[in-house]
Design an enzyme around this catalytic site. Sequence first.
Site, PDB file in Angstrom:
ATOM      1  N   LEU A 192       0.858  -1.182   0.000  1.00  0.00           N
ATOM      2  CA  LEU A 192       0.000   0.000   0.000  1.00  0.00           C
ATOM      3  C   LEU A 192       0.896   1.235   0.000  1.00  0.00           C
ATOM      4  O   LEU A 192       2.104   1.136   0.220  1.00  0.00           O
ATOM      5  CB  LEU A 192      -0.909  -0.001   1.231  1.00  0.00           C
ATOM      6  CG  LEU A 192      -1.863  -1.190   1.350  1.00  0.00           C
ATOM      7  CD1 LEU A 192      -2.587  -1.157   2.689  1.00  0.00           C
ATOM      8  CD2 LEU A 192      -2.866  -1.194   0.200  1.00  0.00           C
ATOM      9  N   SER A 193       0.296   2.415  -0.205  1.00  0.00           N
ATOM     10  CA  SER A 193       1.129   3.609  -0.243  1.00  0.00           C
ATOM     11  C   SER A 193       1.877   3.812   1.069  1.00  0.00           C
ATOM     12  O   SER A 193       2.985   4.336   1.072  1.00  0.00           O
ATOM     13  CB  SER A 193       0.299   4.845  -0.597  1.00  0.00           C
ATOM     14  OG  SER A 193      -0.830   4.956   0.217  1.00  0.00           O
ATOM     15  N   GLU A 194       1.270   3.403   2.185  1.00  0.00           N
ATOM     16  CA  GLU A 194       2.002   3.441   3.464  1.00  0.00           C
ATOM     17  C   GLU A 194       1.552   2.294   4.365  1.00  0.00           C
ATOM     18  O   GLU A 194       0.373   1.924   4.387  1.00  0.00           O
ATOM     19  CB  GLU A 194       1.745   4.743   4.243  1.00  0.00           C
ATOM     20  CG  GLU A 194       2.107   6.010   3.515  1.00  0.00           C
ATOM     21  CD  GLU A 194       3.584   6.264   3.388  1.00  0.00           C
ATOM     22  OE1 GLU A 194       4.373   5.547   4.052  1.00  0.00           O
ATOM     23  OE2 GLU A 194       3.949   7.173   2.630  1.00  0.00           O
ATOM     24  N   THR A 195       2.510   1.763   5.110  1.00  0.00           N
ATOM     25  CA  THR A 195       2.234   0.904   6.256  1.00  0.00           C
ATOM     26  C   THR A 195       2.787   1.614   7.486  1.00  0.00           C
ATOM     27  O   THR A 195       3.953   2.018   7.501  1.00  0.00           O
ATOM     28  CB  THR A 195       2.893  -0.475   6.103  1.00  0.00           C
ATOM     29  OG1 THR A 195       2.325  -1.128   4.958  1.00  0.00           O
ATOM     30  CG2 THR A 195       2.660  -1.339   7.333  1.00  0.00           C
TER      31      THR A 195
END
Length: 263
Positions: A44-47
């Site tokens: 995902l774009s961020e974890t």
Amino acid sequence: MTLPLFHVDAFTDRPLSGNPAAICLLPSWKEDRWLQAVGREMNLSETAFLVQNADGFDLRWFTPEAEVDLCGHATLASAHVLWQQNLANSTEVIRFSTKSGLLKAVRTGDGIELDFPLEPDEPADPPANLLPALGVSARYVGKNRFDYVVEVESEQVLRQVAPDFKLLRMIPCRGVIVTSRSADPQFDFASRAFFPRLGVDEDPVCGSAHCCLGAFWRKRLGKSEFLAYQASPRGGVVKVRVNGDRAFLGGRAVIVAQGELLA
């Protein structure tokens, strides 16, 4: 050992829209290589990874390819998880210790407001590949400590941007924010944000980009509170309030899935 893991859509009140983030709750910090591997696995774009401390929570963010110093949507998602899981008092401020200093989250009715550093840009000459990679002409180009910001003439132009990501990846910066006045009168401005060097070609709704955009549009519109739309395919809404050297970002979040990470 299992670790609580949540999939959250941020800057939206509807599942399967806004910006998705994975939120992982840790009892203590693991090595960076493991954190990055999980970020790559989540894709995902961020974890975001959280570890409780005496004053709140330590917070770090990883894209599929790199750790970043500031992330808005995964911080919003983290606060939502902490309140939904009764891991933080819903009437109190959550304090996050991060690589960008102390960040705060507070509940505001049915939403959340983040207290972030303002990240203003300064006018800059565009690098050789920037405008060819975007396929646009620019009304303005600037840069802050993270990103280039490019103003285009209209939201129609903004929505038609189809970057050459291989070329854009060569730009020596975290990413590129493209912005314009909104064609919809309910919004003050619109934007899109591209981070191919981090493994995120287009970030659906980028909170940290609005730390720049708040300062950018304050100069041009002569006010300090905005309702902004990020015009990615998923789309999302960000409330922006600028006060001094701080950007206050407001939005909502929805838990889409939860489970356990088998670590």
